[in-house]
Write an enzyme that holds these catalytic residues in place. Structure first.
Site, mmCIF file in Angstrom:
data_model
loop_
_atom_site.group_PDB
_atom_site.id
_atom_site.type_symbol
_atom_site.label_atom_id
_atom_site.label_comp_id
_atom_site.label_asym_id
_atom_site.label_seq_id
_atom_site.Cartn_x
_atom_site.Cartn_y
_atom_site.Cartn_z
ATOM 1 N NE ARG A 161 0.080 1.687 3.480
ATOM 2 C CZ ARG A 161 0.967 2.289 3.457
ATOM 3 N NH1 ARG A 161 2.193 1.910 3.792
ATOM 4 N NH2 ARG A 161 0.497 3.537 3.749
ATOM 5 N N GLY A 162 0.326 2.522 -0.238
ATOM 6 C CA GLY A 162 0.983 3.777 -0.027
ATOM 7 C C GLY A 162 1.394 3.876 -1.939
ATOM 8 C CB ALA A 163 0.211 6.797 -3.650
ATOM 9 N NE ARG A 211 -6.410 0.630 -1.809
ATOM 10 C CZ ARG A 211 -5.458 1.204 -0.690
ATOM 11 N NH1 ARG A 211 -4.280 0.729 -0.745
ATOM 12 N NH2 ARG A 211 -5.730 2.351 -0.047
ATOM 13 C CD GLN A 235 -3.206 3.107 7.035
ATOM 14 O OE1 GLN A 235 -4.001 3.344 7.949
ATOM 15 N NE2 GLN A 235 -4.054 2.720 5.775
ATOM 16 C CG ASP A 261 -3.185 8.035 -1.024
ATOM 17 O OD1 ASP A 261 -3.100 8.624 0.002
ATOM 18 O OD2 ASP A 261 -2.826 7.204 -1.438
ATOM 19 C CG ASN A 275 -2.472 11.848 2.684
ATOM 20 O OD1 ASN A 275 -1.886 10.676 2.001
ATOM 21 N ND2 ASN A 275 -1.952 11.739 3.916
ATOM 22 C CE LYS A 276 -5.225 5.849 4.481
ATOM 23 N NZ LYS A 276 -6.109 4.785 3.803
HETATM 24 O O1 MRU Z 1 -4.599 3.432 2.233
HETATM 25 P P1 MRU Z 1 -3.126 3.531 1.998
HETATM 26 O O2 MRU Z 1 -2.408 3.108 3.403
HETATM 27 O O3 MRU Z 1 -2.647 3.219 0.676
HETATM 28 O O4 MRU Z 1 -2.923 5.179 2.019
HETATM 29 C C1 MRU Z 1 -1.683 5.758 2.165
HETATM 30 C C2 MRU Z 1 -1.712 7.148 2.386
HETATM 31 O O5 MRU Z 1 -2.499 7.837 2.564
HETATM 32 C C3 MRU Z 1 -0.394 7.674 2.100
HETATM 33 O O6 MRU Z 1 -0.157 8.933 2.982
HETATM 34 C C4 MRU Z 1 -0.067 8.049 0.637
HETATM 35 O O7 MRU Z 1 -0.333 7.229 -0.074
HETATM 36 C C5 MRU Z 1 1.400 8.750 0.346
HETATM 37 S S1 MRU Z 1 2.485 7.522 0.279
HETATM 38 C C6 MRU Z 1 3.960 8.044 0.138
#
Ligand code: MRU
Length: 387
Positions: free
Chosen positions: A49-51, A83, A224, A265, A275-276
């Protein structure tokens, strides 16, 4: 055990290895990804996970799909559906598809006839398509590490400025007191191929001997922050403290935060940031407290096809992520525990939108710009460092 300090994605001759993020922090177990299906499942289940990491794994997933003889649009669709919010996924699939079209064009010109990459497994066309896709996926992964290192460099300059400025802000600062940063979710090494985005400047500061301390939002509902960010910061020896998601505003009011730094994201052409979930509240609290709110933003996370953030799709996830939690029992067993009455209804949006006006800087690999000037980055947004 040797501390883990990345990289998060290991590219081997015919497969990938990456930590299964659903098991951290209790267990560091490496996943082997070697097929379209394994990549698709790892993305959907958030084992990766993470963009930026999502983008890189999707690129390799597409290459695996071609090796298995899947049609390009089918493989793209399966991966894109995993996603919806992080645009890096779609970007990476487009990049690989574009590389394939270019290679196909070159081959047709060379042979004076239309060649095809529609590929039976093991056919020459199929193996050409696989190698070109694999090559582009490798470039995307290598670029991600380079982009994030550059974000670390530019972010470090902001941290140094802030360190110098806080002496003049009228607040007594003890000599050697660490710069206090607050972050949300995980935009660290684990969210990228290497270095992280929001945490890249933190690691750069730590390496340069600048004392930093990170307040880590636990980041409900999937935690996370508590499970991943705190774990990776501790592996790297960076001092950090986990706080409940609701504590950040109070910490800022108390003068215990120097700056807020998060990842993203997707960023729209007007600089709005998705973002999250919970990021917006931190941006509002930072503005109220007069603190800088910075967003680390690799250019593949910019989406110039969308004029404003309200058009970015927000992923809705299973309510079970909210109603249950993964906990380790005293005997070491890790189980899913109920947090509320089974009859309670719950809603679980995974991301939120922070308007550009609340974002003091987008820290990109090209430098830091106010979010309101995101449009200027369009010139660079779709080029990779290796091209
Ligand atoms: O749902 P996730 O855990 O994939 O979400 C991640 C985030 O929101 C991060 O802040 C974002 O992807 C930036 S990662 C460098």
């Amino acid at each position: 055990m040797t501390p883990w300090t990345g990289p998060t994605l290991e590219v081997h001759a015919d497969h990938l290895r990456t930590p299964d993020q659903t098991l951290l922090p209790f267990e560091l177990k490496w996943l082997r990804l070697d097929s379209l299906l394994s990549c698709e499942q790892a993305l959907r289940e958030m084992q990766v996970r993470g963009a930026p990491l999502i983008g890189a794994v999707a690129a390799f997933g597409l290459a695996f799909g071609l090796r298995e003889g899947k049609a390009l649009p089918v493989a793209c669709e399966r991966l894109a559906a995993t996603r919806p919010t992080a645009v890096n996924l779609r970007w990476a699939l487009d990049e690989v598809s574009r590389a394939l079209s270019q290679a196909k064009g070159e081959l047709s010109r060379a042979e004076g006839e239309l060649s095809t990459f529609a590929s039976a497994p093991g056919s020459a066309a199929g193996s050409n398509a696989f190698s070109r896709a694999w090559q582009r996926a490798c470039e995307i992964a290598a670029d991600d590490a380079r982009i994030n290192a550059a974000i670390g460099h530019h972010g470090l300059a902001l941290l140094r400025e802030r360190m110098a400025l806080r002496q003049t802000l009228g607040r007594p600062v003890a000599p050697g007191a660490p710069l206090q940063l607050l972050t949300h979710c995980n935009a660290g090494r684990l969210a990228t191929v290497d270095h992280g985005t929001a945490l890249a400047p933190v690691y750069a500061a730590h390496a340069a001997g600048i004392p930093v301390h990170v307040w880590v939002d636990e980041t409900r509902p999937r935690n996370q922050g508590a499970s991943l960010t705190a774990w990776e910061l501790m592996q790297a020896g960076v001092p950090c403290t986990v706080v409940a998601d609701n504590a950040g505003g109070w910490l800022m009011q108390q003068g215990r935060v120097d700056a807020v730094i998060v990842g993203c994201d997707r960023v729209a052409a007007n600089g709005d940031v998705v973002n999250k979930i919970g990021t917006l509240l931190k941006a509002l609290a930072a503005r109220e407290a007069g603190l800088p709110f910075w967003v680390a933003c690799p250019t593949p996370t910019l989406d110039f096809t969308l004029p404003e953030g309200a058009l970015i799709p927000i992923e809705m996830r299973d309510a079970r992520e909210l109603t249950h939690a993964r906990v380790r029992l005293p005997d070491g067993a890790v189980v899913q525990a109920e947090l509320m009455d089974a009859a309670v209804s719950a809603l679980n949006p995974a991301f939120d939108l922070t308007p550009a006006r609340l974002v003091d800087a987008l820290i990109t690999e090209h430098g830091a710009v106010p979010a309101s000037q995101a449009g200027l980055l369009g010139l660079n947004s779709r080029s990779s460092l290796s091209q």
